[in-house]
Write an enzyme that holds these catalytic residues in place. Structure first.
Site, PDB file in Angstrom:
ATOM      1  N   ASP A 149      14.635 -50.647  18.299  1.00  0.00           N
ATOM      2  CA  ASP A 149      15.972 -50.686  17.697  1.00  0.00           C
ATOM      3  C   ASP A 149      16.099 -51.793  16.656  1.00  0.00           C
ATOM      4  OD1 ASP A 149      16.777 -48.536  19.161  1.00  0.00           O
ATOM      5  OD2 ASP A 149      18.254 -49.608  20.382  1.00  0.00           O
ATOM      6  N   SER A 180      11.343 -47.961  33.106  1.00  0.00           N
ATOM      7  CA  SER A 180      12.307 -48.975  33.499  1.00  0.00           C
ATOM      8  C   SER A 180      12.256 -50.199  32.583  1.00  0.00           C
ATOM      9  CB  SER A 180      12.072 -49.349  34.970  1.00  0.00           C
ATOM     10  OG  SER A 180      13.141 -50.105  35.482  1.00  0.00           O
ATOM     11  N   LYS A 219      13.315 -43.792  32.835  1.00  0.00           N
ATOM     12  CA  LYS A 219      13.971 -44.356  34.014  1.00  0.00           C
ATOM     13  C   LYS A 219      14.881 -45.486  33.546  1.00  0.00           C
ATOM     14  CE  LYS A 219      14.370 -46.843  38.004  1.00  0.00           C
ATOM     15  NZ  LYS A 219      14.988 -48.183  38.156  1.00  0.00           N
TER      16      LYS A 219
END
Length: 559
Positions: free
Chosen positions: A327, A316, A341
């Site tokens: 990224d 999460s 998740k």
């Protein structure tokens, strides 16, 4: 009332094949009529998305529940049945939409609070005995004299030992309003008279930064167990302290972190990323729950080598941090693929004080990757997914990680990353093979390692207190005889002896026993300092820092 409403809904929405002339009347008028009756009867609000369907479903459920209550052969707990039905209904949606009854709501929320009212004690259950792991420093339990290894026999004159009590039940007994008093009956040593302690409850900090210290003169280490309400402030304090001690490179440990508050996670991420860059976005039905979060402050660690430790227990909000740092090529990710998740739950408090945590959107990383793994095969298959990873060899071999070429994305500097289920690390580290053995798993599931360490601490408390932690760290070793004693206790607990498995687990068990003993004698940071000495992921992180790979933007571009 249920029968009247049913006849009314059948008039407005007749069954297929039933000839009802009034069916041709305006549907909107009929829907409004039924909604008006329902609003007067139970404050029911029909869905704007599908008002007819929600009305029919509501009336069907209401009539069934009423019939069961009035006519079933035995007395039934209709509220419990209702809670059960709601929970099963949500299972058909996704694995993370949940219903929390009012009686459990406060406890469910306590995990993410920065403090709570209680006595400040960490405990565990050993063979149906509630045993103190450690009193929290400066808390009421420590001030009252509670010690690691103490066995709690009764709370407020109610026996808890040998009663199959759960952890949640013990939490409920020990917590309560600040200023109220808890009466504990304790057994410190077998054969001695039980102790009686009166401990006043107080406000207890519930920290989520488990450890923060220098691994060497320049490299800091911060372990975060969850993203709770106070996590960002704790992290900022730890980061500032380490920087003042000379830290120029950092290992951030999010292994086993199940997530928590998204805004705390993104604020933490903002400390590492310069400029205005997207950190995460969410996409839901329509645009009601669509959000985009960007970095916006000048962080305290926007430069310098950064390594992020992740594993299959990172989920999460922890995955949001990992995805953003990867990224933007800001951190080197070391470990194993995260849980996967990526669903956003909105807490909705219902009229009776219960709470619906409903999935309203999905998380996406800056490059567009969806974090959520598939749950198309149902709840049972979803709950087995990590076990399937283990069976398929993913915990041991990087080439066993399944990736979908159709979900290929690029980082800022052109490296290939994949979506569709968790965050894959840049540097894979296999899980310790010993930790996957059935023998080791049974030792852990029955809490035998921690129990043995607590008893060892109790029996050698004076000797341990005479040592500074640095002396303990340098000189203390678990002997073969002590491991054999642990195996004997395991056999007494019903675990069949396995000399080969014990030999395979010996280095791991020895390190864990030493770490648990250090936890009792010197506190939680000492536990991590010992545990980290033979931590494969941490050693890989330090190697990446040493050879320059942690400066990921300059060294890992593959375009």
């Amino acid at each position: 009332m249920a029968g009247i409403l049913t006849r009314l809904i059948q008039t407005v929405f007749p069954a297929p094949g039933v000839a009802v002339r009034r069916w041709r009347q305006p549907l909107l008028l009929g829907t409004a009529l039924v909604a008006g009756v329902l609003l007067g009867a139970g404050r029911f609000q029909p869905s704007r998305q599908n008002p007819e369907g929600t009305l029919r479903g509501y009336l069907r459920f209401r009539e069934v529940l009423s019939r069961v209550d009035e006519e079933y052969v035995d007395s039934v707990d209709v509220e419990g049945l209702s809670d059960f039905a709601i929970a099963r209904m949500l299972e058909r949606l996704d694995p993370h939409s949940t219903f929390i009854p009012a009686r459990e709501r406060e406890q469910a929320s306590a995990f993410l609070q920065s403090d709570y009212d209680g006595i400040g004690v960490e405990f565990n259950l050993f063979r149906d005995t509630v045993t103190v792991i450690a009193p929290l420093g400066g808390g009421p339990a420590e001030q009252a004299g509670l010690q690691p290894g103490d066995r709690i026999l009764a709370v407020n004159n109610q026996p808890v030992s040998g009663r199959h009590i759960t952890m949640n039940q013990m939490f409920a007994k020990l917590r309560g309003p600040a200023g109220s008093v808890v009466q504990l009956q304790l057994l410190r040593r077998p054969g001695t008279k039980p102790l009686q302690l009166s401990i006043p409850r107080n406000r207890i900090p519930n920290t989520s930064v488990e450890a923060a210290y220098l691994l060497d003169e320049r490299t800091g280490y911060i372990k975060i167990s969850r993203f709770a309400s106070g996590t960002y402030d704790e992290f900022k304090q730890a980061l500032g302290d380490l920087t003042r001690e000379g830290m120029t490179q950092l290992v951030l440990d999010l292994r086993g972190n199940p997530g928590g508050y998204l805004d705390r996670a993104t604020k933490l991420t903002d400390e590492f990323i310069a400029g205005t860059r997207k950190l995460v976005y969410t996409d839901g039905k329509g645009d009601q729950f669509d959000t985009q979060t960007y970095s916006r402050i000048t962080g305290e660690f926007e430069e310098g080598a950064l390594v992020l430790l992740i594993d299959e227990g990172s989920a999460s909000a922890a995955e949001v941090v990992a995805g953003a740092l990867q990224d933007h090529d800001r951190a080197l990710l070391v470990g194993r693929r995260t849980f996967g998740k990526g669903l956003v739950q909105q807490p909705i408090v219902l009229n009776d004080g219960s709470e619906l945590r409903l999935t309203i959107a999905r998380y996406y990383t800056p490059s567009g990757r969806c974090i959520q793994k598939s749950y198309a095969e149902g709840a049972a298959a979803y709950s087995q997914e990590l076990r399937n990873r283990q069976r398929q060899g993913e915990f041991q071999h990087a080439d066993s990680i399944h990736v979908d070429d159709a979900l290929r994305y690029r980082t800022d500097h052109g490296r290939t990353v994949y979506g569709g289920g968790g965050i894959t690390p840049d540097v894979f580290v296999a899980r310790d093979q010993a930790s996957l053995s059935p023998y080791y798993a049974r030792l852990q599931s029955q809490n035998l390692v921690r129990e043995y360490a607590l008893q060892f601490y109790q029996n050698h408390k004076a000797e341990l207190e005479a040592l500074r932690f640095e002396q303990f760290q340098a000189s203390f070793q678990i002997s073969a005889a002590q491991l054999a004693e642990l195996a004997d206790r395991a056999e007494e607990a019903g675990i069949a002896p396995d000399a080969a498995a014990l030999s395979q687990c010996a280095p791991l068990l020895s390190n864990q026993l030493k770490a648990h003993i250090a936890r009792s004698a010197y506190g939680k940071p000492a536990y991590y300092m010992v545990l980290n000495t033979r931590d494969a992921e941490l050693q890989a992180a330090l190697q990446a820092v040493a050879d320059g790979r942690a400066m990921i933007a300059q060294n890992l571009s593959d375009h």
